[in-house]
Design an enzyme around this catalytic site. Structure first.
Site, PDB file in Angstrom:
ATOM      1  N   THR A  33       0.845  -1.196   0.000  1.00  5.49           N
ATOM      2  CA  THR A  33       0.000   0.000   0.000  1.00  5.49           C
ATOM      3  C   THR A  33       0.882   1.248   0.000  1.00  5.49           C
ATOM      4  O   THR A  33       1.951   1.240   0.610  1.00  5.49           O
ATOM      5  CB  THR A  33      -0.915  -0.027   1.245  1.00  5.49           C
ATOM      6  OG1 THR A  33      -1.786  -1.149   1.145  1.00  5.49           O
ATOM      7  CG2 THR A  33      -1.744   1.250   1.367  1.00  5.49           C
ATOM      8  N   GLY A  34       0.422   2.300  -0.678  1.00  7.62           N
ATOM      9  CA  GLY A  34       1.164   3.561  -0.671  1.00  7.62           C
ATOM     10  C   GLY A  34       1.539   3.998  -2.072  1.00  7.62           C
ATOM     11  O   GLY A  34       1.252   3.314  -3.058  1.00  7.62           O
ATOM     12  N   THR A  36       4.457   4.285  -3.565  1.00  8.06           N
ATOM     13  CA  THR A  36       5.473   3.512  -4.290  1.00  8.06           C
ATOM     14  C   THR A  36       4.872   2.177  -4.742  1.00  8.06           C
ATOM     15  O   THR A  36       5.053   1.767  -5.902  1.00  8.06           O
ATOM     16  CB  THR A  36       6.724   3.288  -3.411  1.00  8.06           C
ATOM     17  OG1 THR A  36       7.024   4.506  -2.725  1.00  8.06           O
ATOM     18  CG2 THR A  36       7.918   2.883  -4.257  1.00  8.06           C
ATOM     19  N   ASP A  85       6.282  -4.127  -1.394  1.00  7.35           N
ATOM     20  CA  ASP A  85       5.655  -3.086  -0.581  1.00  7.35           C
ATOM     21  C   ASP A  85       6.654  -1.963  -0.320  1.00  7.35           C
ATOM     22  O   ASP A  85       7.869  -2.171  -0.406  1.00  7.35           O
ATOM     23  CB  ASP A  85       5.172  -3.700   0.743  1.00  7.35           C
ATOM     24  CG  ASP A  85       4.073  -2.882   1.416  1.00  7.35           C
ATOM     25  OD1 ASP A  85       3.818  -1.744   0.987  1.00  7.35           O
ATOM     26  OD2 ASP A  85       3.479  -3.396   2.387  1.00  7.35           O
ATOM     27  N   GLY A  86       6.137  -0.819   0.028  1.00  3.37           N
ATOM     28  CA  GLY A  86       6.972   0.344   0.332  1.00  3.37           C
ATOM     29  C   GLY A  86       7.383   0.366   1.801  1.00  3.37           C
ATOM     30  O   GLY A  86       7.104  -0.569   2.560  1.00  3.37           O
ATOM     31  N   ALA A  87       8.043   1.443   2.205  1.00  2.67           N
ATOM     32  CA  ALA A  87       8.443   1.606   3.612  1.00  2.67           C
ATOM     33  C   ALA A  87       8.628   3.093   3.895  1.00  2.67           C
ATOM     34  O   ALA A  87       8.855   3.888   2.977  1.00  2.67           O
ATOM     35  CB  ALA A  87       9.744   0.855   3.896  1.00  2.67           C
ATOM     36  N   GLY A  95       3.729   1.772   7.774  1.00  2.00           N
ATOM     37  CA  GLY A  95       2.410   2.117   8.314  1.00  2.00           C
ATOM     38  C   GLY A  95       2.032   3.572   8.140  1.00  2.00           C
ATOM     39  O   GLY A  95       0.995   4.014   8.629  1.00  2.00           O
ATOM     40  N   GLU A 132      -0.262  -5.421   6.029  1.00  2.12           N
ATOM     41  CA  GLU A 132       1.064  -5.491   5.371  1.00  2.12           C
ATOM     42  C   GLU A 132       1.972  -6.482   6.093  1.00  2.12           C
ATOM     43  O   GLU A 132       2.714  -7.231   5.456  1.00  2.12           O
ATOM     44  CB  GLU A 132       1.705  -4.103   5.351  1.00  2.12           C
ATOM     45  CG  GLU A 132       1.013  -3.156   4.383  1.00  2.12           C
ATOM     46  CD  GLU A 132       1.533  -1.733   4.479  1.00  2.12           C
ATOM     47  OE1 GLU A 132       1.403  -1.011   3.485  1.00  2.12           O
ATOM     48  OE2 GLU A 132       2.039  -1.330   5.541  1.00  2.12           O
TER      49      GLU A 132
END
Ligand code: 5RP
Length: 221
Positions: free
Chosen positions: A25-26, A28, A80-82, A94, A102
Site C-alpha cells: 500500500t502507498g 510507491t 511493498d513500500g516503507a 504504516g 502489510e
C-alpha cells in the site's frame, strides 16, 4: 521515471508466470501495481493478495485478479513500500495506515521486496513516527502505556475525525526520535494490552530496492 517508479519497475521484474503476489500500500506500491498490471495485460498470469482496500481497488482497475489471503497457502513475492529502512533492512511501515495487513502478508511471503526512494534509507530508525494499530476500546489508556516506553504519542486523524483502519482500529503514532533496538521495541509494544500490531518490520525484508531520481536503482539483499 522518478525514484519510486524506478524501484517499483525493478521489483516487478522478479515476478514470474503463475506466482502469487502480495501487493503493498502507498504511493510507491501504487507504481508496482501499475507495472504489474501492464505485464498482466501482456499475458503474465498472476494471482494477487492486497494489503488494503485501496490497493485492492487499484489492482482490480489494472486488471489484476485479487484473492483473499486465506485462499492461498503462501505468497511467492510481496512488494511493498516503507517509511524508513535501516542498514539491516529493518523497516518502519504504516505511514499509509495499512501496517497490520502489510505485516500479515509479508509474514506469509517467501520473498518480501521493499521498494522506496533512496531518501527512505536511514542509519537509525525512529525519526518517522512509529505507527501502532490499537483497538478503539480504551485507546487513550493504550497510548498512555506506549508513552511509558519513551515516546510522545498522537492519534492518527483524517480531517477532524480519528482515522479508522481497514480492520476497524485506530493508529497511534509514536514519536521516538530514534530506535536503538528495533527487535526489542517491537516485542515490548506488542505486549501492551490494546495493541494489535506495530509498524516495526524486523528481519522480514529479503530484498530492498532503492530508486534514485535519475531513474537508476540499488538492489540490496
Ligand atoms: C502503508 C505503508 C507504506 O508502504 C509506507 O507508508 C510508504 O509509503 P509511500 O510509498 O507512499 O512513501 O507502510 O501503510
Amino acid at each position: 521515471m522518478d525514484a519510486k517508479q524506478a524501484a517499483a519497475c525493478k521489483a516487478v521484474e522478479y515476478v514470474r508466470d503463475g506466482m502469487i503476489v502480495g501487493l503493498g500500500t502507498g504511493s510507491t506500491a501504487y507504481w508496482a501495481i501499475q507495472y504489474l498490471g501492464e505485464k498482466v495485460k501482456q499475458g503474465l498470469q498472476v494471482t494477487a493478495v492486497a494489503t488494503s482496500a485501496e490497493t485492492e481497488s487499484i489492482a482490480l482497475q489494472c486488471g489484476i485478479s485479487i484473492v483473499e489471503l486465506d485462499a492461498v497457502d503462501h505468497i511467492d513475492i510481496d512488494i511493498d513500500g516503507a517509511d524508513e529502512i535501516d542498514g539491516q533492512m529493518n523497516l518502519v511501515k504504516g505511514g499509509g495506515g495499512a501496517l497490520l495487513r502489510e505485516k500479515i502478508v509479508a509474514a506469509a511471503s517467501r520473498e518480501f521486496i521493499v521498494i522506496a526512494g533512496s531518501n527512505k534509507k536511514v542509519s537509525l530508525l525512529g525519526k518517522f513516527p512509529l505507527p501502532v494499530e490499537v483497538i478503539p476500546f480504551g485507546w487513550k489508556h493504550t497510548a498512555g502505556q506506549l508513552a511509558v516506553l519513551g515516546c510522545d504519542t498522537s492519534i492518527r486523524k483524517k480531517g477532524d475525525e480519528i482515522r479508522v483502519t481497514d480492520n476497524g482500529n485506530y493508529i497511534v503514532d509514536c514519536h521516538f526520535g530514534s530506535i536503538a533496538e528495533p527487535a526489542v521495541l517491537e516485542q515490548k509494544i506488542n505486549s501492551i494490552a490494546g495493541v494489535v500490531e506495530n509498524g516495526l518490520f524486523v528481519n522480514m525484508a529479503t530484498r530492498v530496492i532503492l530508486g534514485h531520481e535519475d531513474g537508476t536503482v540499488q538492489v540490496i539483499s
